[in-house]
Design an enzyme around this catalytic site. Sequence first.
Site, PDB file in Angstrom:
ATOM      1  N   CYS A  35      16.471  33.818  69.376  1.00 52.04           N
ATOM      2  CA  CYS A  35      15.582  34.129  70.493  1.00 52.04           C
ATOM      3  C   CYS A  35      15.467  32.966  71.472  1.00 52.04           C
ATOM      4  O   CYS A  35      14.931  33.118  72.567  1.00 52.04           O
ATOM      5  CB  CYS A  35      14.203  34.501  69.990  1.00 52.04           C
ATOM      6  SG  CYS A  35      14.232  36.009  69.035  1.00 52.04           S
ATOM      7  N   CYS A 104       5.546  32.242  74.658  1.00 53.70           N
ATOM      8  CA  CYS A 104       5.629  30.817  74.325  1.00 53.70           C
ATOM      9  C   CYS A 104       4.280  30.314  73.809  1.00 53.70           C
ATOM     10  O   CYS A 104       4.219  29.521  72.867  1.00 53.70           O
ATOM     11  CB  CYS A 104       6.043  29.996  75.544  1.00 53.70           C
ATOM     12  SG  CYS A 104       7.710  30.341  76.090  1.00 53.70           S
TER      13      CYS A 104
END
Lengths: 128, 414
Positions: A35, A104
């Site tokens: 990812c 994030c």
Amino acid sequence: MALYSEKVMDHFKNPRNLGSIENADGIGEVGNAKCGDIMKIYLKIDNEIITDVKFETFGCASAIASSSMATELIKGKPVSEALELTNKAVAEALDGLPPHKMHCSVLAEEAINDAIKDYLSKKEKANS
Amino acid sequence: MIYCMYYPTKTVGKKRGTVMIYTDNAATTPISPSAAQTFTKCLNEVYGNPSSLHSIGQKAAEVLFEARQTVAQCLNCQPREIYFTSGGSEADNQAIRSAAHAGKKKGKLHIISTSVEHHAVLHTLDRLKDEGFEVQLLEVGETGLVTPQQVADAIREDTCLVSVMYANNEIGTVMPIAEIGEICRARGVTFHTDAVQAAGHLHIDVSKQNIDMLSLSGHKFHGPKGVGVLYARKGVALESLIDGGAQERGKRAGTENIPAIAAMAQALKEACSEMDEVARQETAIRDRIIQGLSEIPHSILNGDRDKRLPNNVSFCFEGIEGESLLLMLDEKGICGSSGSACTSGSLDPSHVLLAIGRIHEIAHGSLRLSLSKYNTMEEAEYIIKTVPGVVEYLRSFSPLWKDKVSGKNPFILK
């Protein structure tokens, strides 16, 4: 408008608490290479207070900035308080993240949780 | 003056706000002074509508025709085979949809393309799949090439279109267009090529290369944005995407964007006239950068080493992520691009890097530097001095990298 806030860019360019801690009391690692984001958090804990925290991150600017900000938010705080850190708090402290970068801040929250879990399980083992 | 941001200067690599090295010319190029001059001159002086019969309108019609002639000369075709569009994407859409629908009328529903095309092609093909077309994407080799044999083997009785890009926008690989054109012509299949990265950079001759349709975009060779060309050989049926007036032989309605069209033609003419000299200069700079960046351990060049655009440098660096690399380089005064997921705006890294066999982890760490005639060897030296340090810095706190160094996980790149 720029993609990132000035705060994100500041934490990306001048990351706080970058590095690792030898003999850390808790280590957390989340994400995966596929990812494109991996965060690793190191904790030093004395009397249930996070006395030191460091991070290492593979990822984009917002991943690095989120790790940096998250470590700032928990440094010097009791473990119980750090456990309550949310991704929203990380994103807000960075003056926001673009919608597709919110994950994030989620990773930062998870990395810290993971490190604290590691600390708690080590502590449990030591006590048993 | 804004030009000083782009043009060669003695000071390179200073921080933002002073001089930047612009090496993202595959994304877009700065307009050339002569194209800008043509643009503003037309904007101010050639305001008539080419469809108007009075002298002011006819002056505009003349400028439009001259531009069409210029573009036709650059591609070696007839002016009437040139259709002005809003850019490369529109030209790709129109070419592919036209050939597909012309095929459908004859019961031909098979389309051949490649896995490394631009999204303007791939997404158009996706739409056609929904309409019942069978789309076969040829796989590319590890340098991003398809072979003429692959195309020959894939052509069937019901193939209505072969669309293969001229040169790849990410990795710079140049496809064997003339050979594919020859095969398609011999088999009676319409051949389209997306030449957005090639026009003005490589010698294109649609007649010799047996190209039936070709797309190009003005802003990739120092022309303006928002304007492009679809070349369609006489006899190739076009359908219009925009209905309205009879502009562009009834195939593209809307009053012509004369300043942009004239400036694009000027830019293309200029690019074609200085092509060999610019290519020589770019190739020297490109090769210096490739040589310098190859020194970085655990890195790999993407694309074909020889069959390559003169202005393309594309690398993957193990253990780091492309967006942070780009932003760090921007800080150091270098503008580049990356195919990482974070820069593509999706969860997956570039489909081109995946297609040439880079696994996700490696594809995330990509860097593309694309040159123009305004880049210098001095800038190349600054780049190869700067990039390794930034890669090393990002690796220094990458858990992915550290696990490889410690032996916990294996390295993927040599």
